[in-house]
Write a protein that holds these residues in place. Structure first.
Motif, mmCIF file in Angstrom:
data_model
loop_
_atom_site.group_PDB
_atom_site.id
_atom_site.type_symbol
_atom_site.label_atom_id
_atom_site.label_comp_id
_atom_site.label_asym_id
_atom_site.label_seq_id
_atom_site.Cartn_x
_atom_site.Cartn_y
_atom_site.Cartn_z
ATOM 1 N N PRO A 45 0.821 -1.226 0.000
ATOM 2 C CA PRO A 45 0.000 0.000 0.000
ATOM 3 C C PRO A 45 0.853 1.274 0.000
ATOM 4 O O PRO A 45 0.596 2.206 0.751
ATOM 5 N N GLY A 46 1.894 1.276 -0.823
ATOM 6 C CA GLY A 46 2.605 2.516 -1.157
ATOM 7 C C GLY A 46 3.500 3.089 -0.083
ATOM 8 O O GLY A 46 3.889 4.252 -0.171
ATOM 9 N N ARG A 47 3.893 2.305 0.919
ATOM 10 C CA ARG A 47 4.695 2.829 2.021
ATOM 11 C C ARG A 47 5.880 3.651 1.511
ATOM 12 O O ARG A 47 6.137 4.755 1.982
ATOM 13 N N VAL A 48 6.580 3.117 0.505
ATOM 14 C CA VAL A 48 7.789 3.782 -0.015
ATOM 15 C C VAL A 48 7.465 4.599 -1.257
ATOM 16 O O VAL A 48 7.814 5.781 -1.364
ATOM 17 N N ILE A 49 6.749 3.994 -2.191
ATOM 18 C CA ILE A 49 6.595 4.646 -3.501
ATOM 19 C C ILE A 49 5.757 5.926 -3.414
ATOM 20 O O ILE A 49 5.922 6.833 -4.229
ATOM 21 N N ARG A 50 4.873 6.037 -2.415
ATOM 22 C CA ARG A 50 4.032 7.235 -2.346
ATOM 23 C C ARG A 50 4.884 8.503 -2.202
ATOM 24 O O ARG A 50 4.413 9.601 -2.501
ATOM 25 N N HIS A 51 6.130 8.365 -1.727
ATOM 26 C CA HIS A 51 6.993 9.534 -1.539
ATOM 27 C C HIS A 51 7.819 9.865 -2.783
ATOM 28 O O HIS A 51 8.428 10.930 -2.843
ATOM 29 N N ASP A 57 1.983 -4.801 -7.675
ATOM 30 C CA ASP A 57 1.850 -5.784 -6.596
ATOM 31 C C ASP A 57 0.907 -6.876 -7.091
ATOM 32 O O ASP A 57 0.120 -6.657 -8.012
ATOM 33 N N PHE A 58 0.976 -8.048 -6.464
ATOM 34 C CA PHE A 58 0.048 -9.108 -6.891
ATOM 35 C C PHE A 58 -1.250 -9.067 -6.092
ATOM 36 O O PHE A 58 -2.214 -9.739 -6.429
ATOM 37 N N ASN A 59 -1.274 -8.239 -5.053
ATOM 38 C CA ASN A 59 -2.461 -8.149 -4.210
ATOM 39 C C ASN A 59 -3.430 -7.101 -4.792
ATOM 40 O O ASN A 59 -3.152 -5.903 -4.756
ATOM 41 N N GLY A 60 -4.548 -7.588 -5.329
ATOM 42 C CA GLY A 60 -5.486 -6.702 -6.036
ATOM 43 C C GLY A 60 -6.089 -5.632 -5.145
ATOM 44 O O GLY A 60 -6.271 -4.490 -5.561
ATOM 45 N N GLU A 61 -6.390 -5.991 -3.886
ATOM 46 C CA GLU A 61 -7.021 -5.026 -2.974
ATOM 47 C C GLU A 61 -6.049 -3.859 -2.700
ATOM 48 O O GLU A 61 -6.442 -2.691 -2.678
ATOM 49 N N THR A 62 -4.787 -4.215 -2.526
ATOM 50 C CA THR A 62 -3.756 -3.206 -2.266
ATOM 51 C C THR A 62 -3.599 -2.268 -3.459
ATOM 52 O O THR A 62 -3.536 -1.042 -3.300
ATOM 53 N N ILE A 63 -3.525 -2.863 -4.649
ATOM 54 C CA ILE A 63 -3.321 -2.040 -5.854
ATOM 55 C C ILE A 63 -4.533 -1.141 -6.085
ATOM 56 O O ILE A 63 -4.389 0.034 -6.434
ATOM 57 N N GLU A 64 -5.720 -1.668 -5.831
ATOM 58 C CA GLU A 64 -6.931 -0.836 -5.986
ATOM 59 C C GLU A 64 -6.875 0.367 -5.037
ATOM 60 O O GLU A 64 -7.197 1.493 -5.404
ATOM 61 N N TRP A 65 -6.444 0.114 -3.786
ATOM 62 C CA TRP A 65 -6.335 1.208 -2.813
ATOM 63 C C TRP A 65 -5.326 2.253 -3.312
ATOM 64 O O TRP A 65 -5.608 3.454 -3.286
ATOM 65 N N CYS A 66 -4.170 1.772 -3.783
ATOM 66 C CA CYS A 66 -3.133 2.707 -4.280
ATOM 67 C C CYS A 66 -3.687 3.534 -5.447
ATOM 68 O O CYS A 66 -3.470 4.751 -5.507
ATOM 69 N N GLN A 67 -4.385 2.865 -6.372
ATOM 70 C CA GLN A 67 -4.900 3.590 -7.549
ATOM 71 C C GLN A 67 -5.870 4.693 -7.136
ATOM 72 O O GLN A 67 -5.891 5.769 -7.702
ATOM 73 N N ARG A 68 -6.672 4.412 -6.096
ATOM 74 C CA ARG A 68 -7.665 5.409 -5.654
ATOM 75 C C ARG A 68 -7.033 6.526 -4.835
ATOM 76 O O ARG A 68 -7.454 7.674 -4.907
ATOM 77 N N GLN A 69 -5.988 6.206 -4.046
ATOM 78 C CA GLN A 69 -5.509 7.156 -3.017
ATOM 79 C C GLN A 69 -4.188 7.848 -3.302
ATOM 80 O O GLN A 69 -3.879 8.842 -2.656
ATOM 81 N N ILE A 70 -3.369 7.289 -4.194
ATOM 82 C CA ILE A 70 -2.022 7.873 -4.357
ATOM 83 C C ILE A 70 -1.889 8.464 -5.762
ATOM 84 O O ILE A 70 -1.884 7.718 -6.747
ATOM 85 N N PRO A 71 -1.782 9.796 -5.860
ATOM 86 C CA PRO A 71 -1.712 10.420 -7.178
ATOM 87 C C PRO A 71 -0.307 10.367 -7.799
ATOM 88 O O PRO A 71 0.679 10.098 -7.106
ATOM 89 N N ASN A 72 -0.251 10.631 -9.097
ATOM 90 C CA ASN A 72 1.008 10.797 -9.860
ATOM 91 C C ASN A 72 1.861 9.536 -9.963
ATOM 92 O O ASN A 72 3.080 9.618 -10.145
ATOM 93 N N ILE A 73 1.229 8.390 -9.793
ATOM 94 C CA ILE A 73 1.937 7.106 -9.929
ATOM 95 C C ILE A 73 1.030 6.173 -10.729
ATOM 96 O O ILE A 73 -0.182 6.156 -10.521
ATOM 97 N N GLU A 74 1.668 5.393 -11.639
ATOM 98 C CA GLU A 74 0.883 4.399 -12.376
ATOM 99 C C GLU A 74 0.975 3.071 -11.606
ATOM 100 O O GLU A 74 2.082 2.594 -11.350
ATOM 101 N N PHE A 75 -0.157 2.530 -11.202
ATOM 102 C CA PHE A 75 -0.145 1.261 -10.469
ATOM 103 C C PHE A 75 -0.681 0.138 -11.357
ATOM 104 O O PHE A 75 -1.728 0.294 -11.994
ATOM 105 N N VAL A 76 0.057 -0.980 -11.385
ATOM 106 C CA VAL A 76 -0.392 -2.133 -12.164
ATOM 107 C C VAL A 76 -0.382 -3.378 -11.274
ATOM 108 O O VAL A 76 0.473 -3.506 -10.399
ATOM 109 N N GLN A 77 -1.334 -4.260 -11.533
ATOM 110 C CA GLN A 77 -1.356 -5.518 -10.785
ATOM 111 C C GLN A 77 -0.679 -6.594 -11.628
ATOM 112 O O GLN A 77 -0.905 -6.653 -12.845
#
Ligand SMILES: C[S@@+](CC[C@H](N)C(=O)[O-])C[C@H]1O[C@@H](n2cnc3c(N)ncnc32)[C@H](O)[C@@H]1O
Length: 268
Positions: free
Chosen positions: A98-104, A119-139
């Motif tokens: 959930p973006g501990r490092v990459i969010r910065h 990440d392989f965890n879909g719930e985590t990637i969905e959270w990152c996509q909704r909450q962390i801007p300026n980063i492309e997240f892929v599962q």
């Protein structure tokens, strides 16, 4: 040592995850006051749900946020020293949780740098996509491929990801990272090396001393309770297509060992 043996038996009995859930509830209780203080100090920081955060780390909000920022700076400093470049054109956090490092990363890198998390965890990637801007997240799936083109990323890092994978997945993902890394690009990873030897049982120490990877399975691969321990000679053989630029063995106390850091390059 005794607690390691008990945990091994719980794993065999299929109870390892039950104990881990109890540990999460305990952390929730004991860290409640500190976490409330963090929330009032940083009211604008989006935090993942507790179970998502715990799956990849622990429940200390300050360590997740401030510690994550410190780790992001340290990772960039390792890359900068090894590559003699200030910034990459692209960077990937494989197994970003959930973006501990990459969010910065967006605030530490120029806006021209493409920042990707997977990440392989879909719930985590969905959270990152909704909450962390300026980063492309892929599962991605547990095994490769990842949806990135050949030689498309300049710097790749993974923090405590191989530590949760099987032997086959180690080989498959090392080849996959080699495929997506640019020629002249850099790869940083962390592993559970010699600093973890006190965590191993006698039979595991024997395997480790023979330079074999030690795997603790009996739970779902990729999850926090699936563990791998890595003798340095094993990592050197695994990454033979890369050049080892730096290996920093982990230190730390018996109860809080630190992971080894490996900085590798493709070519050069
Ligand atoms: C210990 S957590 C570390 C998370 C993050 N790197 C950090 O340092 O906060 C391990 C992460 O690896 C992820 N993971 C495990 N297997 C994976 C795989 N095959 N591909 C991508 N991510 C994986 C898990 O879902 C989890 O988010």
């Amino acid at each position: 040592m005794l607690s390691n043996i008990v945990l091994q038996w719980l794993r065999k009995l299929g109870l390892r995850d039950v104990i881990d859930r109890l540990r999460m509830s305990w952390q929730k209780l004991t860290l409640a006051k500190q976490n409330r203080a963090f929330r009032s100090e940083y009211p604008d920081v989006n935090l993942p749900k507790d179970d998502i955060m715990y799956e990849t780390f622990n429940l200390n909000y300050r360590k997740y946020f401030e510690g994550g920022r410190k780790t992001a700076k340290e990772i960039l400093s390792h890359f900068q020293k090894a590559s003699k470049k200030d910034y990459p054109d692209s960077i990937l956090d494989w197994g970003c949780g959930p973006g501990r490092v990459i969010r910065h990363m967006p605030e530490l890198l120029p806006s021209a740098t493409k920042v990707v998390g997977s990440d392989f965890n879909g719930e985590t990637i969905e959270w990152c996509q909704r909450q962390i801007p300026n980063i492309e997240f892929v599962q991605n799936a547990l095994m490769p491929p990842i949806q990135l083109k050949n030689e498309s990323i300049e710097w790749v890092y993974c923090i405590s990801v191989f530590t949760h994978l099987s032997r086959d997945a180690h080989h498959a993902w090392i080849q996959e990272i080699y495929r997506i890394l640019q020629r002249g690009g850099y790869f940083l990873m962390t592993t559970q090396g010699d600093a973890f030897i006190n965590k191993l049982t006698a039979s595991e120490v024997k395997m480790y001393s023979d330079d074999q990877i030690v795997i603790r399975d009996g739970v779902e691969e990729g999850r926090r309770t699936f563990s791998a321990f890595h003798p340095p000679a094993y990592i050197k053989a695994l990454t033979r297509d890369f050049k080892v630029q730096k290996h920093i063995p982990g230190t730390g106390s018996k109860n809080q060992p630190q992971q080894d850091i490996w900085v590798l390059s493709k070519g050069g």
